[in-house]
Write a protein that holds these residues in place. Structure first.
Motif, PDB file in Angstrom:
ATOM      1  N   PHE A 141       0.820  -1.210   0.000  1.00  0.00           N
ATOM      2  CA  PHE A 141       0.000   0.000   0.000  1.00  0.00           C
ATOM      3  C   PHE A 141       0.855   1.260   0.000  1.00  0.00           C
ATOM      4  CE2 PHE A 141      -3.152  -3.081   1.610  1.00  0.00           C
ATOM      5  CZ  PHE A 141      -4.159  -2.833   0.691  1.00  0.00           C
ATOM      6  N   ALA A 142       2.009   1.213   0.636  1.00  0.00           N
ATOM      7  CA  ALA A 142       2.918   2.360   0.592  1.00  0.00           C
ATOM      8  C   ALA A 142       3.384   2.608  -0.834  1.00  0.00           C
ATOM      9  CB  ALA A 142       4.108   2.122   1.513  1.00  0.00           C
ATOM     10  N   ALA A 143       3.650   1.538  -1.576  1.00  0.00           N
ATOM     11  CA  ALA A 143       4.055   1.682  -2.970  1.00  0.00           C
ATOM     12  C   ALA A 143       2.910   2.220  -3.822  1.00  0.00           C
ATOM     13  CB  ALA A 143       4.549   0.346  -3.514  1.00  0.00           C
ATOM     14  N   TYR A 144       1.689   1.756  -3.557  1.00  0.00           N
ATOM     15  CA  TYR A 144       0.530   2.313  -4.255  1.00  0.00           C
ATOM     16  C   TYR A 144       0.416   3.815  -3.995  1.00  0.00           C
ATOM     17  CZ  TYR A 144      -1.496  -2.373  -5.100  1.00  0.00           C
ATOM     18  OH  TYR A 144      -1.750  -3.650  -5.504  1.00  0.00           O
ATOM     19  N   ALA A 145       0.627   4.213  -2.748  1.00  0.00           N
ATOM     20  CA  ALA A 145       0.488   5.620  -2.377  1.00  0.00           C
ATOM     21  C   ALA A 145       1.486   6.497  -3.126  1.00  0.00           C
ATOM     22  CB  ALA A 145       0.673   5.786  -0.866  1.00  0.00           C
ATOM     23  N   ASP A 146       2.682   5.987  -3.336  1.00  0.00           N
ATOM     24  CA  ASP A 146       3.704   6.768  -4.032  1.00  0.00           C
ATOM     25  C   ASP A 146       3.281   7.118  -5.454  1.00  0.00           C
ATOM     26  OD1 ASP A 146       5.336   6.710  -1.825  1.00  0.00           O
ATOM     27  OD2 ASP A 146       6.543   5.016  -2.518  1.00  0.00           O
ATOM     28  N   ARG A 304       5.176  -4.196 -12.467  1.00  0.00           N
ATOM     29  CA  ARG A 304       5.931  -3.077 -11.920  1.00  0.00           C
ATOM     30  C   ARG A 304       5.954  -3.123 -10.398  1.00  0.00           C
ATOM     31  NH1 ARG A 304       3.623   1.762 -15.836  1.00  0.00           N
ATOM     32  NH2 ARG A 304       5.620   2.170 -16.867  1.00  0.00           N
ATOM     33  N   LEU A 305       4.906  -3.687  -9.814  1.00  0.00           N
ATOM     34  CA  LEU A 305       4.822  -3.847  -8.363  1.00  0.00           C
ATOM     35  C   LEU A 305       4.558  -5.315  -8.079  1.00  0.00           C
ATOM     36  CD1 LEU A 305       4.628  -2.723  -5.471  1.00  0.00           C
ATOM     37  CD2 LEU A 305       2.187  -2.337  -5.884  1.00  0.00           C
ATOM     38  N   ALA A 306       5.469  -5.950  -7.348  1.00  0.00           N
ATOM     39  CA  ALA A 306       5.307  -7.358  -7.024  1.00  0.00           C
ATOM     40  C   ALA A 306       5.928  -7.616  -5.664  1.00  0.00           C
ATOM     41  CB  ALA A 306       5.974  -8.236  -8.081  1.00  0.00           C
ATOM     42  N   ARG A 307       5.308  -8.504  -4.910  1.00  0.00           N
ATOM     43  CA  ARG A 307       5.827  -8.860  -3.594  1.00  0.00           C
ATOM     44  C   ARG A 307       6.004 -10.365  -3.553  1.00  0.00           C
ATOM     45  NH1 ARG A 307       6.336  -4.243  -1.915  1.00  0.00           N
ATOM     46  NH2 ARG A 307       7.903  -5.179  -0.562  1.00  0.00           N
TER      47      ARG A 307
END
Length: 401
Positions: A141-146, A304-307
């Motif tokens: 969620f922090a990455a989404y916020a950025d 681009r976003l993966a965990r």
């Protein structure tokens, strides 16, 4: 060993998406060693009809239907000053079911699968607590916020902050906090200061994902690039949009006949609209992704976003297909150089185009990828460390029902 209470945010059957795959193999592993009582939510109607299949892996089962919109969960979260992730899974019936399971059965271990379910832990836990975070959701969620703007950025930052606080509090209560990769575990330690953090990686069933297995074939008319995944999951939707809009045109410049197949259930309007672009096919849900993977000239994972560890990458490798992945999608996977990894649009396009131009090299890379998966990611090997965490002997016989 006493009984295990297994709490899951989504019913771990059928194992047809990332969280359900991990959940199913965990449940099967645990049920071979102890009596397991499963409490889970379902958000697909068909998933309410799997009691017989789950009876082979659990002594008792309670599966509750979960409904409600994200907007309603957000409103509840704001009113109660909680993360939306928790409000979305808050259900009095589940609290009652947990209380009943603890009172009726000799539970000595509680296995919590995903942070949303930790809200159901009683204040006075007497059993061993294993918290399987899988990934650090607050970091997502922090990455989404950025990348967000306006009120949505504020909301996502709030979610990241509150959820990280909750994750840290749960980890302090847990006897072990599990993550799917070393990178996720290290990030969690750094941001929360937690100890007793362990890594239990995802695996893959290489007998099922085997190019020699029996499955319905998919015809390939020219070069075929395939992506597989749950298409209502934001990183997947954003990843295929990026590929279709910015990377595929570069590939088609060198290979005009190349097509890009987006294979997975629940594509939203934005994903379906990609089918209007030249060379893009959106299949929606298919009975078996193996046919599409087997037909692929190249399997791609342009996230681009993966965990954590991406099952889609392991599946492509297991099917002996050449895989092209973004740095984010490849992170955490010990691929031994058997997949092509790129950061930029140009790098990913070049990697895919070069494999399309050299089928022999592509086949060699795919075969090496399958060997790597077989050696490194079989489920029994990946879950072996769980026995020590639980304090049980490997391959210990299950107590009588």
């Amino acid at each position: 060993m006493g009984d295990i209470l297994f709490l899951a945010h989504r019913i771990p059957y059928p194992p047809d998406r990332g969280d359900k795959i991990r959940g199913f193999h965990l449940l099967r592993h645990l049920s071979a060693r102890a009596r397991v009582h499963l409490l889970a939510f379902a958000d697909v109607e068909g998933d309410l009809a799997h009691d017989e299949a789950l009876s082979h892996h659990s002594a008792s089962r309670t599966v509750l239907w979960r409904s409600g919109t994200q907007a309603r969960a957000a409103a509840r979260a704001l009113l109660t000053r909680r993360p939306v992730s928790l409000a979305a899974f808050d259900d009095r019936r589940m609290r009652d079911a947990v209380s009943a399971a603890l009172s009726r059965n000799p539970i000595d271990t509680i296995y919590v699968f995903s942070s949303q379910m930790a809200q159901y832990l009683p204040a006075d836990i007497r059993a061993k607590l294993v918290m399987d975070f899988v990934d650090m959701d607050s970091a997502k969620f922090a990455a989404y916020a950025d990348a967000a703007r306006g009120p949505m950025r504020w909301m996502l930052r709030r979610e990241a902050r509150l959820l990280q606080r909750f994750e840290g509090a749960v980890a302090r209560r847990a006897d072990a906090s599990l993550f799917v990769s070393r990178d996720e575990a290290a990030l969690f330690r750094a941001r929360t200061g937690a100890d007793r953090v362990c890594v239990i990686e995802n695996g893959i069933d290489t007998d099922h994902y085997d190019p020699a297995a029996r499955f319905a074939p998919v015809d390939r008319d020219g070069p075929l690039i395939v992506f597989t995944g749950q298409m209502d999951y934001r990183p997947n939707a954003e990843g295929v949009a990026w590929f279709a809009e910015a990377i595929l045109p570069r590939i088609r410049h060198a290979h005009p006949g190349a097509r890009f197949a987006i294979v997975g259930r629940n594509p939203g309007d934005a994903v379906r609209a990609l089918a209007k672009r030249p060379g893009v096919l959106v299949t929606g849900e298919v009975p078996d992704v193996r046919g599409w993977l087997a037909a692929a000239s190249v399997v791609v994972a342009p996230l681009r976003l993966a965990r954590g560890i991406q099952n889609k990458v392991l599946e492509g490798m297991a099917m002996a297909r050449p895989v092209v992945a973004s740095v984010a999608a490849a992170q955490g996977i010990d691929h031994g150089g058997t997949i092509a990894v790129g950061e930029s649009e140009a790098a990913l396009a070049e990697a895919a185009a070069s494999l399309l131009a050299d089928p022999a090299r592509a086949a060699e890379l795919g075969a090496a990828a399958r060997r790597q998966v077989q050696a490194r990611y079989a489920w029994p090997a990946r879950l072996a460390d769980l026995d020590a965490i639980l304090g049980i002997a490997p391959n210990a016989p299950r107590a009588a029902a």
